[in-house]
Design a protein around this motif. Sequence first.
Motif, PDB file in Angstrom:
ATOM      1  N   TRP A   1       5.906   5.816  42.484  1.00  0.00           N
ATOM      2  CA  TRP A   1       6.202   5.267  41.162  1.00  0.00           C
ATOM      3  C   TRP A   1       7.665   4.891  40.997  1.00  0.00           C
ATOM      4  O   TRP A   1       8.093   4.596  39.889  1.00  0.00           O
ATOM      5  N   LEU A   2       8.413   4.872  42.093  1.00  0.00           N
ATOM      6  CA  LEU A   2       9.830   4.542  41.990  1.00  0.00           C
ATOM      7  C   LEU A   2      10.071   3.157  41.385  1.00  0.00           C
ATOM      8  O   LEU A   2      10.973   2.995  40.550  1.00  0.00           O
TER       9      LEU A   2
ATOM     10  N   TRP B   1      13.856   2.512  33.434  1.00  0.00           N
ATOM     11  CA  TRP B   1      15.228   2.880  33.061  1.00  0.00           C
ATOM     12  C   TRP B   1      16.030   1.651  32.667  1.00  0.00           C
ATOM     13  O   TRP B   1      16.786   1.680  31.693  1.00  0.00           O
TER      14      TRP B   1
ATOM     15  N   THR C   1       2.705  14.428  31.892  1.00  0.00           N
ATOM     16  CA  THR C   1       3.433  15.690  32.010  1.00  0.00           C
ATOM     17  C   THR C   1       2.491  16.868  32.195  1.00  0.00           C
ATOM     18  O   THR C   1       2.746  17.768  33.005  1.00  0.00           O
TER      19      THR C   1
ATOM     20  N   LEU D   1      18.990  13.624  36.925  1.00  0.00           N
ATOM     21  CA  LEU D   1      18.171  13.375  38.113  1.00  0.00           C
ATOM     22  C   LEU D   1      19.021  13.313  39.374  1.00  0.00           C
ATOM     23  O   LEU D   1      18.637  13.828  40.427  1.00  0.00           O
TER      24      LEU D   1
ATOM     25  N   TRP E   1      10.228  11.441  35.162  1.00  0.00           N
ATOM     26  CA  TRP E   1       9.603  10.399  35.974  1.00  0.00           C
ATOM     27  C   TRP E   1       8.508   9.700  35.164  1.00  0.00           C
ATOM     28  O   TRP E   1       8.401   8.469  35.175  1.00  0.00           O
TER      29      TRP E   1
ATOM     30  N   ALA F   1       8.404   5.877  34.043  1.00  0.00           N
ATOM     31  CA  ALA F   1       7.316   5.087  34.625  1.00  0.00           C
ATOM     32  C   ALA F   1       6.486   4.410  33.544  1.00  0.00           C
ATOM     33  O   ALA F   1       6.093   3.240  33.681  1.00  0.00           O
TER      34      ALA F   1
ATOM     35  N   THR G   1      -2.454   9.723  39.329  1.00  0.00           N
ATOM     36  CA  THR G   1      -1.776  11.008  39.423  1.00  0.00           C
ATOM     37  C   THR G   1      -2.506  12.107  38.669  1.00  0.00           C
ATOM     38  O   THR G   1      -2.211  13.288  38.848  1.00  0.00           O
TER      39      THR G   1
ATOM     40  N   TYR H   1       6.602  11.593  44.440  1.00  0.00           N
ATOM     41  CA  TYR H   1       7.460  10.831  43.544  1.00  0.00           C
ATOM     42  C   TYR H   1       7.654   9.369  43.929  1.00  0.00           C
ATOM     43  O   TYR H   1       7.803   8.511  43.060  1.00  0.00           O
TER      44      TYR H   1
ATOM     45  N   VAL I   1       9.747   3.514  37.701  1.00  0.00           N
ATOM     46  CA  VAL I   1      10.847   4.314  37.155  1.00  0.00           C
ATOM     47  C   VAL I   1      12.114   3.471  37.012  1.00  0.00           C
ATOM     48  O   VAL I   1      12.785   3.492  35.962  1.00  0.00           O
TER      49      VAL I   1
ATOM     50  N   VAL J   1      11.676  17.255  36.385  1.00  0.00           N
ATOM     51  CA  VAL J   1      11.829  15.928  36.986  1.00  0.00           C
ATOM     52  C   VAL J   1      10.564  15.105  36.768  1.00  0.00           C
ATOM     53  O   VAL J   1      10.628  13.904  36.482  1.00  0.00           O
ATOM     54  N   TRP J   2       9.400  15.746  36.864  1.00  0.00           N
ATOM     55  CA  TRP J   2       8.133  15.020  36.696  1.00  0.00           C
ATOM     56  C   TRP J   2       8.011  14.440  35.293  1.00  0.00           C
ATOM     57  O   TRP J   2       7.518  13.324  35.109  1.00  0.00           O
TER      58      TRP J   2
END
Length: 393
Positions: A311-312, A319, A156, A337, A362, A366, A392, A308, A315, A358-359
């Motif tokens: 790392w989908l 979740w 973050t 989101l 994420w 992640a 990142t 973004y 993520v 959002v970050w």
Amino acid sequence: MSRWWRTEARREISRGRAGRRAAAWPWWVGLLVAALTSAPYVRAAAHADAQWAFTGFLFAVDDGLSYIAKMRLGASGAWLFRTPYTTEPTVGLPAFTAYLALGHLLHPRSPHTAFVLLFHIFRLAALAGLVAALHRVLTWLLPAWPRGQAAVALWTLLGGGLGWLLYPLGLGQRLGWAPLSFYAPEAFGFLAVWGLPHLTAARALWLYAWWAYAHDRFGRAWAAAGALLLFQPLYIVPLALLWTATAWLRRREPAARARLVTLALAALLWTAYWGFMLWARAADPVVRAWDAQNNVRLVPWPAFALAYAPWLPWVVRGWASWRGEHSVAARALAFWLVAVALLAGLPTSVQRRLLEGVWWAWGLLAVRGAAAWSRATGGSRRGLVWAPLGLTL
């Protein structure tokens, strides 16, 4: 009996160690980030001489100096913002309140360095507030996992996508657009922590306000939601969406009515603020002209992809593994989101501002995803699973 006692004793010792680690990470993370973000300012100030003056800022220098100017307005006694670039009478706006208030701590004739020093004290105080808010939220969402909490906090505070890779690859000047992390503090975390303390403070407030709302601390939640208007009023968007989702998902609980009342009172406060700002814009041509420069529209889609998309998979996996433990929080984040994706597509002048937070979400998902994959592989591919997330920083 003695075997049972030894087993229980080991568990208590383990819990104690975990508790100490959970309490320790905010200190070392906060001090590390404070040192990393302060050292360049110290070096720049040390190199100033009779030929080269240091403004006190290392990026967005025009913005930084405008904050000093607002502090000087406060030092002169102002509590409402009026642009100084006109002789026409204009409406005073409840904007930049944090900087106006800071200015009241100094004399109007204080030297520039005094204002810069106070600005950076504010920057470090806002960082401490954000670390404290992250600690509250992460110990709730990732309990008994201090390493994961620290990883999300570092993501973050220091993360910024993969756009920086364009430059060592020689593509930075060829594509016609810059990485999102170089100019969009709401899309990530580092720029705000490095030099935009009002955004850092606003991020801390809305995170804490969501935690308080979810834990039925309604007085604290409402106070934090109101204080948000003093720093960055547009950041009520993530808070309002998360509060709304939380209230709906917990609508059958005993505290559901109090939750709705708190949301309604906050909505009244926010409506009154933005109603006045919209009236001022419509009624005052000076305010309208000043507001016209507030244009932060979306950027080319490849910039978002580099920010973004890599790392989908983490993520989605995070979740899926996390929603069973924190059903309400996971579903509230998912609603938020999706809502942000829809709102950011609307033709407004503040599209980028809607990406706030959002970050952080994420990173939370992640890190959970990396942990789930690491467990599934028995730890044999731990480096392969975790190393990409470090790119990142």
